[in-house]
Design a protein around this motif. Structure first.
Motif, PDB file in Angstrom:
ATOM      1  N   PRO A 136      42.514  39.149  24.947  1.00 47.39           N
ATOM      2  CA  PRO A 136      41.085  39.295  25.270  1.00 47.39           C
ATOM      3  C   PRO A 136      40.152  38.868  24.135  1.00 47.39           C
ATOM      4  O   PRO A 136      39.059  38.362  24.398  1.00 47.39           O
ATOM      5  CB  PRO A 136      40.921  40.777  25.602  1.00 47.39           C
ATOM      6  N   ARG A 167      40.726  36.417  21.986  1.00 48.34           N
ATOM      7  CA  ARG A 167      40.680  34.951  22.001  1.00 48.34           C
ATOM      8  C   ARG A 167      39.865  34.439  23.180  1.00 48.34           C
ATOM      9  O   ARG A 167      39.129  33.455  23.053  1.00 48.34           O
ATOM     10  CB  ARG A 167      42.097  34.390  22.002  1.00 48.34           C
ATOM     11  N   ARG A 168      39.954  35.119  24.319  1.00 44.48           N
ATOM     12  CA  ARG A 168      39.120  34.711  25.460  1.00 44.48           C
ATOM     13  C   ARG A 168      37.645  34.877  25.115  1.00 44.48           C
ATOM     14  O   ARG A 168      36.817  34.026  25.455  1.00 44.48           O
ATOM     15  CB  ARG A 168      39.484  35.519  26.708  1.00 44.48           C
ATOM     16  N   GLU A 169      37.306  35.959  24.442  1.00 46.14           N
ATOM     17  CA  GLU A 169      35.916  36.191  24.038  1.00 46.14           C
ATOM     18  C   GLU A 169      35.456  35.115  23.048  1.00 46.14           C
ATOM     19  O   GLU A 169      34.328  34.622  23.130  1.00 46.14           O
ATOM     20  CB  GLU A 169      35.763  37.583  23.435  1.00 46.14           C
ATOM     21  N   THR A 204      38.034  21.860  25.803  1.00 47.06           N
ATOM     22  CA  THR A 204      38.461  22.311  27.135  1.00 47.06           C
ATOM     23  C   THR A 204      39.583  21.476  27.741  1.00 47.06           C
ATOM     24  O   THR A 204      40.201  21.903  28.714  1.00 47.06           O
ATOM     25  CB  THR A 204      37.270  22.310  28.116  1.00 47.06           C
ATOM     26  N   ILE A 261      45.207  32.174  25.703  1.00 41.61           N
ATOM     27  CA  ILE A 261      44.129  32.850  26.446  1.00 41.61           C
ATOM     28  C   ILE A 261      44.559  34.214  26.981  1.00 41.61           C
ATOM     29  O   ILE A 261      43.758  34.911  27.596  1.00 41.61           O
ATOM     30  CB  ILE A 261      43.567  31.972  27.584  1.00 41.61           C
ATOM     31  N   LEU A 275      36.529  32.067  22.897  1.00 39.03           N
ATOM     32  CA  LEU A 275      36.313  30.844  23.666  1.00 39.03           C
ATOM     33  C   LEU A 275      34.976  30.876  24.389  1.00 39.03           C
ATOM     34  O   LEU A 275      34.256  29.872  24.438  1.00 39.03           O
ATOM     35  CB  LEU A 275      37.462  30.623  24.656  1.00 39.03           C
TER      36      LEU A 275
END
Length: 117
Positions: free
Chosen positions: A11, A13-15, A69, A8, A17
């Motif tokens: 950025p 990969r966060r997007e 999650t 994570i 997710l």
């Protein structure tokens, strides 16, 4: 936890997710939303899979990704330790509560004393 934190940290990969939070998406649908190459998106998806944050299933000729999650729980618990009050903060909170309770009791005692006088 380190693998999840590393996954994570990026950025993109966060997007991804966040995109998968709302719906399952194919690799192509994910790639279409970024201005990077499909192989680059594929590498990001691999990192998310290896960290256990995304699952993929074959749907005909395409791969469909969903969010997982559960691996975030350990990281969330650890982060919670950083945001919880320190031991001293708990003591100060307890002291503040005691001060307010003592003030309230003194006001009640004064009020009762005035009524009996």
């Amino acid at each position: 936890m380190d693998e999840v934190a590393g996954a994570i940290a990026d950025p993109i990969r966060r997007e991804i997710l966040l995109m998968l939070r709302d719906e399952a998406l194919s690799a192509g649908q994910i790639a279409d939303r970024f201005a990077i190459s499909r192989p680059a998106v594929s590498r990001h998806l691999r990192v998310l899979r290896e960290a256990g944050l995304a699952r993929d299933e074959a749907d005909g000729r395409r791969r469909v990704y969903t969010l997982v999650t559960a691996p975030l729980t350990e990281l969330t618990d650890w982060l919670g330790q950083l945001t919880r009050p320190s031991g001293w903060q708990h003591r100060f909170d307890a002291l503040e509560t005691e001060v307010y309770r003592t003030r309230r009791e003194r006001r009640i005692d004064r009020h009762d004393h005035e009524e009996t006088a």
